[in-house]
Design an enzyme around this catalytic site. Structure first.
Site, PDB file in Angstrom:
ATOM      1  N   CYS A  84       6.504 -10.552  13.851  1.00 52.45           N
ATOM      2  CA  CYS A  84       6.273 -11.034  15.213  1.00 52.45           C
ATOM      3  C   CYS A  84       7.114 -12.268  15.525  1.00 52.45           C
ATOM      4  O   CYS A  84       7.391 -12.553  16.695  1.00 52.45           O
ATOM      5  CB  CYS A  84       4.793 -11.336  15.426  1.00 52.45           C
TER       6      CYS A  84
ATOM      7  N   HIS B 189      19.179 -19.360   3.366  1.00 49.75           N
ATOM      8  CA  HIS B 189      18.294 -18.946   4.460  1.00 49.75           C
ATOM      9  C   HIS B 189      17.234 -17.974   3.958  1.00 49.75           C
ATOM     10  O   HIS B 189      16.046 -18.132   4.275  1.00 49.75           O
ATOM     11  CB  HIS B 189      19.116 -18.298   5.578  1.00 49.75           C
TER      12      HIS B 189
END
Length: 423
Positions: A50, A99
């Site tokens: 989400c 990352h």
């Protein structure tokens, strides 16, 4: 081979954009297959939650691969490229590894330290493994990311303190009561915050819930979710003494609970402690109730102070986590670099040997009076000469793979560029 990350998250795109580019897990095999079918893309993993959509791939063409993945995201969802491009970020090499490690360790999450993202990445990797779109590099990258996340949680306290009002309330409740398993919760009002806090309490063992609201039907709707009891607000003080924990959020203009009513409830409880959480603005509970024995009242300001303190603690723990990630990146990057050593050395020796063979054949073709053993002797001579010339660069390449710096990648890139090596 280079690792590339392309994606967007809550930091770069509003929810409206994130929804448009989300990938459904029900048919994830199709986009995964299309991803690795792109020119120059060797491996692929799609992470879709989400709060973020990210694609992890490997390619030899960083610039072209990045552009193709960006186009892929837009085209797969039938969106104009110009709509999503401003929201996309991309990383390659060491930045991409960092990352992925940070995302898995929840350092890039909306709530730093939340545990859900690690499970979501494991699920995404599971799909890629099932449909065979991940290979040796992404397999190693994701497994390393999982171990890094575990190390961060083991060696820091990044996830040990509440950073939401609802969690902060539960944290306080646990300090007041030895256990929550035999406690009764009274919700006054049916707002979202009340429901969220109730869910957290149920997760922590609370089994009995009473819901009080001006509209009894709405109270019943919420009570059914927790197998609880619904009452009208006019019945509140008949049941107040039953509650060990009271959570109030009504939006009423005046105090709903005053010291007078609470004193009666405490008397009926024989001074058993009560924990009151007032998350209404304006407040539902008169702060004067704090003067009563066995009463513990927290309002929004009190809970926000707890959250702020915990957020600062998580910030300090996040700094420790960044050091762990930096250490793990160094180890992983060395492994990536050594993967390129063998094919580079093989390609270099092959190219030099092809040149040697070409020149040897040309020399022999123009040598009219060559003795019978000329080809054998020249072949031995040129092979020995080539081996001596290539010995030092080969040794230096192999030795560089043992160090912690980035020399290996620099040497490999230089050799490939200077000699236009074909891999």
């Amino acid at each position: 081979m280079n690792i590339i990350v392309v994606g967007l998250s809550h930091k770069t795109a509003p929810v409206e954009v994130r929804e448009m580019v989300a990938f459904s897990p029900n048919d994830i095999d199709k986009p995964l297959g299309a991803l690795v079918a792109l020119e120059g893309i060797a491996e692929g993993v799609i992470v879709s939650t989400c709060n973020r959509v990210e694609i992890y791939t490997t390619t030899r063409d960083i610039e072209g691969g990045t552009a193709r993945i960006k186009r892929f995201i837009a085209e797969w969802h039938n969106l104009p490229y110009e709509l999503i491009d401003p929201h996309l970020y991309s990383y390659h090499g060491e930045s991409a590894i960092r990352h992925v490690f940070r995302v898995a360790s929840s350092l890039d999450s909306m709530v730093v330290g939340e545990p859900q993202i690690l499970g979501q990445i494991k699920t995404s990797y599971g799909y890629a493994a099932e449909f065979r779109t991940s290979g040796i590099i992404l397999n190693r990258l994701l497994h390393k990311a999982f171990s890094v996340a575990k190390r961060v949680r083991t060696e820091t306290s990044i996830a040990s303190s509440a950073v939401s009002v609802a969690f902060a309330a539960i944290e306080r409740a646990k300090k007041i009561f030895d256990t929550l398993t035999d406690k009764t919760v009274l919700l006054i009002g049916v707002g979202e915050m009340c429901e969220l806090a109730a869910r957290h309490l149920m997760t922590n063992g609370v089994q009995s819930i009473i819901v009080a609201n001006r509209t009894v039907e709405r109270a019943q709707n919420l009570a059914e979710k927790f197998n609880g009891t619904a009452i009208g607000l006019d019945e509140l003080f008949e049941h107040l003494h039953k509650a060990d924990i009271v959570i109030s959020s009504t939006g009423a203009p005046n105090y709903v609970i005053t010291p007078k009513e609470l004193a009666k409830a405490i008397n009926r409880r024989r001074n058993e402690p009560m924990f009151l959480i007032d998350i209404a603005v304006p407040r539902d509970i008169d702060p004067a109730v704090n003067e009563l024995d066995a009463i513990y009242l927290y309002d929004m300001d009190d809970l926000q102070q707890v959250v702020a303190s915990n957020l600062e603690n998580r910030k300090q723990e996040a700094e420790k986590a960044e050091l762990i990630i930096a250490d793990e990146i160094s180890q992983f990057y060395r492994w990536i670099a050594t993967l390129e050593l063998t094919p580079t050395i093989v390609a270099m020796r092959k190219q030099f040997d092809e040149l040697r063979q070409t020149e040897l054949e040309r020399t022999l073709a123009n040598w009219k009076d060559a003795p019978p053993d000329a080809e054998q002797r020249l072949n031995a001579l040129t092979s020995a000469l080539m081996n001596k010339i290539l010995h030092t660069p080969t040794a230096v390449l192999k030795e560089s793979g043992k160090d912690d710096d980035n020399r290996t990648e620099l040497y490999i890139d230089t050799l490939r560029a200077l000699f236009e090596l074909r891999l």
